[in-house]
Design a protein around this motif. Structure first.
Motif, PDB file in Angstrom:
ATOM      1  N   GLY A  84      -6.838  -3.328   1.503  1.00  0.00           N
ATOM      2  CA  GLY A  84      -5.677  -4.026   2.027  1.00  0.00           C
ATOM      3  C   GLY A  84      -4.404  -3.204   1.872  1.00  0.00           C
ATOM      4  O   GLY A  84      -4.315  -2.310   1.025  1.00  0.00           O
ATOM      5  N   TYR A  85      -3.428  -3.518   2.702  1.00  0.00           N
ATOM      6  CA  TYR A  85      -2.152  -2.815   2.687  1.00  0.00           C
ATOM      7  C   TYR A  85      -1.396  -3.139   1.401  1.00  0.00           C
ATOM      8  O   TYR A  85      -1.235  -4.310   1.042  1.00  0.00           O
ATOM      9  CB  TYR A  85      -1.331  -3.242   3.907  1.00  0.00           C
ATOM     10  CG  TYR A  85       0.076  -2.701   3.942  1.00  0.00           C
ATOM     11  CD1 TYR A  85       0.319  -1.341   4.099  1.00  0.00           C
ATOM     12  CD2 TYR A  85       1.172  -3.558   3.825  1.00  0.00           C
ATOM     13  CE1 TYR A  85       1.608  -0.843   4.145  1.00  0.00           C
ATOM     14  CE2 TYR A  85       2.466  -3.070   3.882  1.00  0.00           C
ATOM     15  CZ  TYR A  85       2.681  -1.710   4.045  1.00  0.00           C
ATOM     16  OH  TYR A  85       3.969  -1.225   4.088  1.00  0.00           O
ATOM     17  N   THR A  86      -0.919  -2.102   0.723  1.00  0.00           N
ATOM     18  CA  THR A  86      -0.202  -2.291  -0.546  1.00  0.00           C
ATOM     19  C   THR A  86       1.216  -1.730  -0.494  1.00  0.00           C
ATOM     20  O   THR A  86       1.890  -1.664  -1.516  1.00  0.00           O
ATOM     21  CB  THR A  86      -0.960  -1.611  -1.705  1.00  0.00           C
ATOM     22  OG1 THR A  86      -1.105  -0.208  -1.411  1.00  0.00           O
ATOM     23  CG2 THR A  86      -2.334  -2.238  -1.905  1.00  0.00           C
ATOM     24  N   GLY A  87       1.654  -1.349   0.689  1.00  0.00           N
ATOM     25  CA  GLY A  87       2.987  -0.767   0.816  1.00  0.00           C
ATOM     26  C   GLY A  87       4.082  -1.823   0.843  1.00  0.00           C
ATOM     27  O   GLY A  87       3.857  -3.006   0.548  1.00  0.00           O
ATOM     28  N   SER A  88       5.258  -1.386   1.211  1.00  0.00           N
ATOM     29  CA  SER A  88       6.427  -2.256   1.223  1.00  0.00           C
ATOM     30  C   SER A  88       6.261  -3.395   2.233  1.00  0.00           C
ATOM     31  O   SER A  88       5.764  -3.189   3.346  1.00  0.00           O
ATOM     32  CB  SER A  88       7.675  -1.445   1.569  1.00  0.00           C
ATOM     33  OG  SER A  88       8.779  -2.292   1.775  1.00  0.00           O
ATOM     34  N   LYS A  89       6.694  -4.582   1.815  1.00  0.00           N
ATOM     35  CA  LYS A  89       6.695  -5.749   2.711  1.00  0.00           C
ATOM     36  C   LYS A  89       8.049  -5.909   3.393  1.00  0.00           C
ATOM     37  O   LYS A  89       8.244  -6.856   4.167  1.00  0.00           O
ATOM     38  CB  LYS A  89       6.370  -7.020   1.915  1.00  0.00           C
ATOM     39  CG  LYS A  89       5.107  -6.957   1.066  1.00  0.00           C
ATOM     40  CD  LYS A  89       3.855  -6.772   1.893  1.00  0.00           C
ATOM     41  CE  LYS A  89       2.591  -7.044   1.064  1.00  0.00           C
ATOM     42  NZ  LYS A  89       2.446  -6.194  -0.122  1.00  0.00           N
ATOM     43  N   GLU A  90       8.968  -4.995   3.127  1.00  0.00           N
ATOM     44  CA  GLU A  90      10.269  -5.045   3.788  1.00  0.00           C
ATOM     45  C   GLU A  90      10.058  -4.897   5.296  1.00  0.00           C
ATOM     46  O   GLU A  90       9.203  -4.145   5.755  1.00  0.00           O
ATOM     47  CB  GLU A  90      11.143  -3.917   3.240  1.00  0.00           C
ATOM     48  CG  GLU A  90      12.584  -3.926   3.733  1.00  0.00           C
ATOM     49  CD  GLU A  90      12.743  -3.124   4.999  1.00  0.00           C
ATOM     50  OE1 GLU A  90      13.608  -3.497   5.821  1.00  0.00           O
ATOM     51  OE2 GLU A  90      11.992  -2.149   5.178  1.00  0.00           O
ATOM     52  N   LYS A  91      10.840  -5.629   6.085  1.00  0.00           N
ATOM     53  CA  LYS A  91      10.608  -5.769   7.522  1.00  0.00           C
ATOM     54  C   LYS A  91      10.461  -4.436   8.232  1.00  0.00           C
ATOM     55  O   LYS A  91       9.494  -4.216   8.969  1.00  0.00           O
ATOM     56  CB  LYS A  91      11.736  -6.585   8.140  1.00  0.00           C
ATOM     57  CG  LYS A  91      11.614  -6.779   9.646  1.00  0.00           C
ATOM     58  CD  LYS A  91      12.758  -7.649  10.167  1.00  0.00           C
ATOM     59  CE  LYS A  91      12.718  -7.770  11.677  1.00  0.00           C
ATOM     60  NZ  LYS A  91      13.825  -8.625  12.192  1.00  0.00           N
ATOM     61  N   THR A  92      11.387  -3.522   8.034  1.00  0.00           N
ATOM     62  CA  THR A  92      11.353  -2.242   8.750  1.00  0.00           C
ATOM     63  C   THR A  92      10.100  -1.452   8.410  1.00  0.00           C
ATOM     64  O   THR A  92       9.433  -0.897   9.298  1.00  0.00           O
ATOM     65  CB  THR A  92      12.602  -1.410   8.410  1.00  0.00           C
ATOM     66  OG1 THR A  92      13.777  -2.143   8.784  1.00  0.00           O
ATOM     67  CG2 THR A  92      12.583  -0.082   9.142  1.00  0.00           C
ATOM     68  N   ALA A  93       9.758  -1.398   7.125  1.00  0.00           N
ATOM     69  CA  ALA A  93       8.581  -0.645   6.686  1.00  0.00           C
ATOM     70  C   ALA A  93       7.299  -1.293   7.202  1.00  0.00           C
ATOM     71  O   ALA A  93       6.357  -0.597   7.627  1.00  0.00           O
ATOM     72  CB  ALA A  93       8.553  -0.552   5.166  1.00  0.00           C
ATOM     73  N   LEU A  94       7.232  -2.622   7.166  1.00  0.00           N
ATOM     74  CA  LEU A  94       6.032  -3.323   7.605  1.00  0.00           C
ATOM     75  C   LEU A  94       5.830  -3.163   9.114  1.00  0.00           C
ATOM     76  O   LEU A  94       4.699  -2.954   9.583  1.00  0.00           O
ATOM     77  CB  LEU A  94       6.113  -4.792   7.226  1.00  0.00           C
ATOM     78  CG  LEU A  94       4.884  -5.649   7.548  1.00  0.00           C
ATOM     79  CD1 LEU A  94       3.627  -5.068   6.923  1.00  0.00           C
ATOM     80  CD2 LEU A  94       5.102  -7.089   7.079  1.00  0.00           C
ATOM     81  N   LEU A  95       6.899  -3.261   9.880  1.00  0.00           N
ATOM     82  CA  LEU A  95       6.788  -3.074  11.327  1.00  0.00           C
ATOM     83  C   LEU A  95       6.281  -1.673  11.645  1.00  0.00           C
ATOM     84  O   LEU A  95       5.466  -1.483  12.557  1.00  0.00           O
ATOM     85  CB  LEU A  95       8.140  -3.316  12.000  1.00  0.00           C
ATOM     86  CG  LEU A  95       8.538  -4.778  12.181  1.00  0.00           C
ATOM     87  CD1 LEU A  95       9.993  -4.893  12.616  1.00  0.00           C
ATOM     88  CD2 LEU A  95       7.626  -5.465  13.201  1.00  0.00           C
ATOM     89  N   ARG A  96       6.758  -0.694  10.906  1.00  0.00           N
ATOM     90  CA  ARG A  96       6.299   0.668  11.141  1.00  0.00           C
ATOM     91  C   ARG A  96       4.814   0.807  10.826  1.00  0.00           C
ATOM     92  O   ARG A  96       4.062   1.476  11.555  1.00  0.00           O
ATOM     93  CB  ARG A  96       7.105   1.649  10.281  1.00  0.00           C
ATOM     94  CG  ARG A  96       6.727   3.097  10.478  1.00  0.00           C
ATOM     95  CD  ARG A  96       7.108   3.593  11.860  1.00  0.00           C
ATOM     96  NE  ARG A  96       6.160   4.566  12.358  1.00  0.00           N
ATOM     97  CZ  ARG A  96       6.420   5.413  13.348  1.00  0.00           C
ATOM     98  NH1 ARG A  96       7.589   5.402  13.936  1.00  0.00           N
ATOM     99  NH2 ARG A  96       5.505   6.254  13.756  1.00  0.00           N
ATOM    100  N   GLU A  97       4.365   0.161   9.732  1.00  0.00           N
ATOM    101  CA  GLU A  97       2.953   0.234   9.378  1.00  0.00           C
ATOM    102  C   GLU A  97       2.089  -0.448  10.445  1.00  0.00           C
ATOM    103  O   GLU A  97       1.004   0.049  10.772  1.00  0.00           O
ATOM    104  CB  GLU A  97       2.718  -0.420   8.013  1.00  0.00           C
ATOM    105  CG  GLU A  97       1.281  -0.381   7.531  1.00  0.00           C
ATOM    106  CD  GLU A  97       0.747   1.032   7.339  1.00  0.00           C
ATOM    107  OE1 GLU A  97      -0.479   1.215   7.458  1.00  0.00           O
ATOM    108  OE2 GLU A  97       1.553   1.944   7.056  1.00  0.00           O
ATOM    109  N   ILE A  98       2.547  -1.553  10.985  1.00  0.00           N
ATOM    110  CA  ILE A  98       1.791  -2.243  12.036  1.00  0.00           C
ATOM    111  C   ILE A  98       1.720  -1.377  13.288  1.00  0.00           C
ATOM    112  O   ILE A  98       0.665  -1.281  13.934  1.00  0.00           O
ATOM    113  CB  ILE A  98       2.428  -3.611  12.337  1.00  0.00           C
ATOM    114  CG1 ILE A  98       2.274  -4.543  11.126  1.00  0.00           C
ATOM    115  CG2 ILE A  98       1.807  -4.249  13.576  1.00  0.00           C
ATOM    116  CD1 ILE A  98       3.123  -5.796  11.197  1.00  0.00           C
TER     117      ILE A  98
END
Length: 523
Positions: free
Chosen positions: A437-451
């Motif tokens: 599972g994803y363990t990185g930042s849940k901050e909006k900008t970072a999460l959108l980039r990961e998606i």
């Protein structure tokens, strides 16, 4: 089951011209009056629409926008101007929209002539009008994404020229048409004019309609930066993902490549697809690989090129380096490394592949070989295929929307809305690929980039990546060349859209070029 052969009817097309903005003569009413005497007559027109839809959405040539957004290391010499946004070259190869409007014309024609339908129940008439409206909604959506401001097609007996309408009006028409199609049943209850079950996922189901609406609203979310559209997109996607609009499920990575994207045409994960098969298409005179997916531009060894080392030096090959593929798939446990790529970073030859002593079996390639589509079809024309290796297509339907795509789109919507379930959607796709599972930042900008990155990994070569880039505002991050130097005013004036073809304005004095492209198309 493969859909019946798609027929391209020519009965009505002499009666209109998209260049004239559908000038219709007085004989058209007589022609219609004598035509709709059975449900099969209606389906024949619908099948004609399917043919146009396939030509548009499974086109054998890559669009300029597909080239611009393709994830690759080096573009071929022919694609280089489009990839680098060389404006003067782009306006020499302007793409037209006539097939889109011909398709919309046929949908309008069915609606305008419903009162002439004979020997058809009201329920079945509603069904075919809904099918036509799904395609019309999809066409308007594609027009809005590619050209922005555009005309609304006149009704079938209206010969007057039409000026462009704002892009929000085009999108409103797309939504209106899609909502008309919401009466359609789930895919397992679709039937044809003979009452037989329809297995083709090119016939629209309620699941395909909600998926279209989800994509329209997500595009509007990116276009207008307004959460109300992300909320609507999330709601539409959820109806499909949660099984309220038909049954869809993820398959294994192995089955995705070998069955869903191959000749088996397994539809477990498929929401909407274009029927492409050897029975329906006459490929005898084809002399080139048809680029029905953007990723087909990267198909070379072992299908179109028999010697992998030619790829490293050939300027006519679009290619991607092993290094770039590994950067995209950084986790070695990612099953897509194995399923999407042929022996990534390894010598592609087996020991018994070739006895030629000149082949260096220890050599490590610089470039990666896309292996997501594995069943080549070669020409049988002796003039074309003199050496027996003229690749013309890869077997399988053109899958346009599948469940993984929609799950990641919903993850994007949820990230915009601050919903914690965005990570759950992201992880569902990661887990299928054999990842933690994803363990990185849940901050909006970072999460959108990961998606966004996960969409790149999962949907590599399948979707119009250009639209993902534009929707997320990553133009200067992911595109190159003159795209990087675009100013906000350029984008507002239409730089990210295609220029309008001269054919659209030859006999329509109301048609105007997009503001940005007008300076490049002045003669």
């Amino acid at each position: 089951m493969i859909m019946k052969k798609i027929l391209i009817l020519i009965l009505f097309f002499p009666l209109f011209s998209c260049n004239d903005w559908l000038n219709v003569d007085s004989e058209v009413s007589v022609t219609y009056r004598n035509y709709f005497q059975s449900e099969q007559d209606i389906e024949d027109i619908f099948i004609t629409m399917l043919g146009f839809e396939r030509t548009i959405l499974a086109n054998p040539f890559l669009s300029q926008l597909d080239v611009a957004g393709l994830y690759c290391t080096d573009a071929s010499s022919g694609n280089f101007p489009f990839r680098n946004f060389e404006q003067q070259e782009i306006v020499k190869h302007i793409q037209g929209w006539s097939d889109y409007y011909k398709t919309i014309y046929l949908a309008n024609m069915l609606e305008d002539n419903r009162h002439r339908f004979e020997n058809v129940s009201e329920e079945r008439a509603d069904y075919w009008i809904a099918q036509a409206n799904f395609i019309k909604g999809l066409m308007y959506f594609e027009i809005a994404r590619q050209w922005g401001d555009a005309p609304i097609a006149p009704r079938t007996e209206d010969p007057s020229p039409k000026a462009k309408s704002p892009v929000d009006t085009i999108l409103a028409y797309a939504i209106r048409a899609a909502e008309t199609a919401l009466i359609l049943p789930t895919h397992d209850k679709l039937t044809d004019a003979q009452g037989e079950k329809v297995y083709s996922r090119q016939y629209a189901s309620i699941g395909a309609v909600h998926t279209l609406l989800a994509n329209i609203y997500a595009w509007m979310g990116g276009l207008y930066n307004d959460d109300k559209y992300w909320k609507k997109a999330e709601e539409e996607a959820s109806l499909v993902i949660e099984g309220k609009a038909g049954t869809y499920d993820l398959v294994s990575m192995k089955d995705l490549v070998e069955k869903t994207l191959g000749s088996a045409r397994d539809v477990t994960e498929v929401i909407f697809a274009l029927e492409t098969n050897q029975q329906d298409q006459d490929n005898y005179d084809i002399v080139f690989l048809q680029k029905q997916y953007p990723g087909f531009e990267l198909i070379n060894f072992p299908n179109g090129v028999t010697n992998p080392w030619e790829i490293e030096t050939g300027a006519d090959n679009t290619k991607i380096s092993v290094e770039d593929v590994k950067a995209l798939y950084p986790d070695e446990k990612d099953l897509r490394r194995k399923e999407y790529w042929l022996k990534l970073g390894e010598n592609p030859y087996d020991d018994d592949d070739d006895d030629d002593e000149n082949i260096d079996k220890e050599r490590i390639p610089l470039y990666a070989y896309l292996n997501k589509w594995r069943e080549p079809v070669y020409s049988v024309n002796p003039e074309t295929n003199k050496d027996g290796t003229k690749l013309i297509v890869m077997e399988g339907n053109r899958v346009y929307w599948r469940l993984a795509d929609l799950i990641l789109l919903r993850a994007e919507c949820r990230a915009h809305l601050g919903m914690p379930d965005a990570v759950a959607d992201l992880n569902r796709i990661r887990h299928r690929a054999g990842l933690e599972g994803y363990t990185g930042s849940k901050e909006k900008t970072a999460l959108l980039r990961e998606i966004f990155d996960e969409r790149d990994r999962e949907l590599f070569g399948e979707t119009r990546r250009y639209y993902d880039i534009v929707r997320n505002g990553y133009v200067r991050d992911e595109l190159q060349g003159n795209y990087i130097t675009l100013k906000e005013g350029d984008i507002k004036n239409g730089a990210l859209y295609l220029p309008i073809s001269d054919q659209a304005s030859n006999k329509n004095t109301l048609m105007k070029q997009n503001t940005y492209w007008s300076i490049w198309t002045i003669k």
